[in-house]
Design a protein around this motif. Sequence first.
Motif, short mmCIF file in Angstrom:
data_model
loop_
_atom_site.label_atom_id
_atom_site.label_comp_id
_atom_site.label_asym_id
_atom_site.label_seq_id
_atom_site.Cartn_x
_atom_site.Cartn_y
_atom_site.Cartn_z
N ASP A 1 -46.53 32.55 -34.04
CA ASP A 1 -46.03 32.49 -32.75
C ASP A 1 -46.86 32.09 -31.62
O ASP A 1 -46.57 31.10 -30.72
CB ASP A 1 -45.04 33.34 -32.24
CG ASP A 1 -43.82 33.70 -33.07
OD1 ASP A 1 -43.35 32.78 -33.90
OD2 ASP A 1 -43.11 34.84 -33.27
N VAL A 2 -48.03 32.70 -31.89
CA VAL A 2 -49.14 32.35 -30.86
C VAL A 2 -49.48 30.96 -30.87
O VAL A 2 -49.75 29.96 -29.95
CB VAL A 2 -50.39 33.54 -31.21
CG1 VAL A 2 -51.43 32.96 -29.98
CG2 VAL A 2 -49.67 34.83 -30.95
N LEU A 3 -49.78 30.42 -32.28
CA LEU A 3 -50.18 29.05 -32.30
C LEU A 3 -49.09 28.00 -31.82
O LEU A 3 -49.32 27.02 -31.28
CB LEU A 3 -50.54 28.96 -33.87
CG LEU A 3 -50.85 27.44 -34.16
CD1 LEU A 3 -52.25 26.84 -33.59
CD2 LEU A 3 -51.08 27.48 -35.74
N THR A 4 -47.96 28.37 -32.21
CA THR A 4 -46.73 27.50 -31.88
C THR A 4 -46.69 27.40 -30.19
O THR A 4 -46.67 26.18 -29.62
CB THR A 4 -45.51 27.99 -32.09
OG1 THR A 4 -45.41 28.10 -33.75
CG2 THR A 4 -44.39 27.14 -31.84
N PRO B 1 -39.80 21.65 -41.64
CA PRO B 1 -40.74 22.87 -41.01
C PRO B 1 -41.58 23.51 -42.27
O PRO B 1 -41.08 23.70 -43.41
CB PRO B 1 -39.96 24.05 -40.71
CG PRO B 1 -38.43 23.41 -40.27
CD PRO B 1 -38.41 22.12 -41.33
N SER B 2 -42.94 23.51 -42.35
CA SER B 2 -43.79 23.96 -43.61
C SER B 2 -45.34 24.29 -42.67
O SER B 2 -45.39 23.89 -41.48
CB SER B 2 -43.84 22.86 -44.44
OG SER B 2 -44.43 21.74 -44.00
N GLN B 3 -45.81 24.86 -43.58
CA GLN B 3 -47.41 25.37 -43.25
C GLN B 3 -47.95 24.22 -42.99
O GLN B 3 -49.01 24.01 -42.22
CB GLN B 3 -47.89 26.35 -44.23
CG GLN B 3 -49.06 27.08 -43.94
CD GLN B 3 -49.11 27.55 -42.29
OE1 GLN B 3 -48.22 28.23 -42.16
NE2 GLN B 3 -50.18 27.27 -41.58
N HIS B 4 -47.97 23.11 -43.92
CA HIS B 4 -48.65 22.02 -43.98
C HIS B 4 -48.38 20.97 -42.62
O HIS B 4 -49.38 20.43 -42.15
CB HIS B 4 -48.12 21.05 -45.14
CG HIS B 4 -49.47 19.75 -45.49
ND1 HIS B 4 -49.01 19.00 -46.58
CD2 HIS B 4 -50.52 19.76 -44.95
CE1 HIS B 4 -50.20 18.25 -46.75
NE2 HIS B 4 -50.96 18.56 -45.37
N ARG C 1 -42.06 23.88 -34.18
CA ARG C 1 -41.67 24.45 -35.26
C ARG C 1 -41.24 23.35 -36.33
O ARG C 1 -41.10 23.54 -37.73
CB ARG C 1 -40.63 25.45 -35.23
CG ARG C 1 -41.13 26.65 -34.29
CD ARG C 1 -40.21 27.77 -34.27
NE ARG C 1 -40.70 29.02 -33.66
CZ ARG C 1 -40.01 30.03 -33.00
NH1 ARG C 1 -38.57 29.80 -33.05
NH2 ARG C 1 -40.59 31.18 -32.47
N GLY C 2 -40.52 22.44 -35.95
CA GLY C 2 -39.66 21.25 -36.85
C GLY C 2 -38.47 21.48 -36.67
O GLY C 2 -37.75 21.19 -37.93
#
Length: 331
Positions: free
Chosen positions: A77-80, A44-47, A102-103
Amino acid sequence: MAGVLIEKQLARHVYSSLEAASCPLVEGLYLQEADSMLQLLCAPSQHRTDILAWICSSISPSFTSSKPMSVRSKEPDVLTKDMAVLGQELLLCRASDVDLIRGDASPRRQLQFLEQLLAFVPGCVKSAGHTADGELLLKEFFGAENLPHLTQTLSPAFDPWPTHIKALWKNTKSSYKPNREENGDIVALLQATQSALEQLQSKCVFLNSEAQSPPAFSPSSLRVAASDLQQLMATFSHVYETDLRVYCSRDPPSFSSETEVFQRVQQLLLACNTELEMLKEVSEASESVSEEVKQLQTQPHYWSRGEKHTLPDQLEKVIGRIGGFLSQLSS
């Protein structure tokens, strides 16, 4: 072990698919190891979230225009949830599979999901297929069964040069004849080099094998050792004559053959030790008895009319009662 190998193969395939699709988020990374690819695609990361968002926007252009990216960046959470909904529309996952986005899911499941997503990206499957075919060709070329053929190709038993090249090489070798002047210059150079090396060896003592061998025992060192020994012997003789001779000339002491005295002394000492131990025990017993008596005199242990009293108080009461009883009898 097999599961780890499959995950590494999937990671390589997904990473090559991203490169083939010209994903700007993997440009300039130049990852070569499968562990680094797994860390990029499954941790899990922003990349990783940005890579998923790029894939979703490549599949569905309306994904970026449905909600502003600024709102999604402020509310991850909206993007996920939006990416999970897109995966449900593509029949790849459910809208509730937020852990997959999320990973937090297993690496194998994440890689399979990414592989299925990349299949919808235009121009990705074909390029990745060419890359996979090239990898398969290299693996087959460098396989264990083909190594003898590769070795024979790199070091052939026959000369693969064409005929005209061979003839030219033979003519060159036959036409070359060493010159006497060149030979003389080479010999002079070798002789000068040898003389320089000999001078250097003579200057460097540690290079000489004879210098490394231990020196022989010389008469001068033997003379010095003999003089030192003579001085030590003279000093010892002086000390013996002045101090030690008196003690060495005395007769040895005579010991008495009667050992009964020592036995009696030993028995008396043992008896004394026994008596001392007995006295110690008696003193300890008297101390314990005195402590018990003191507790009887000071601590209340006896009940009388609902109260505890000490032994002296009880004795005084008993004596008073007996005195009153005797006075009544006498009257």
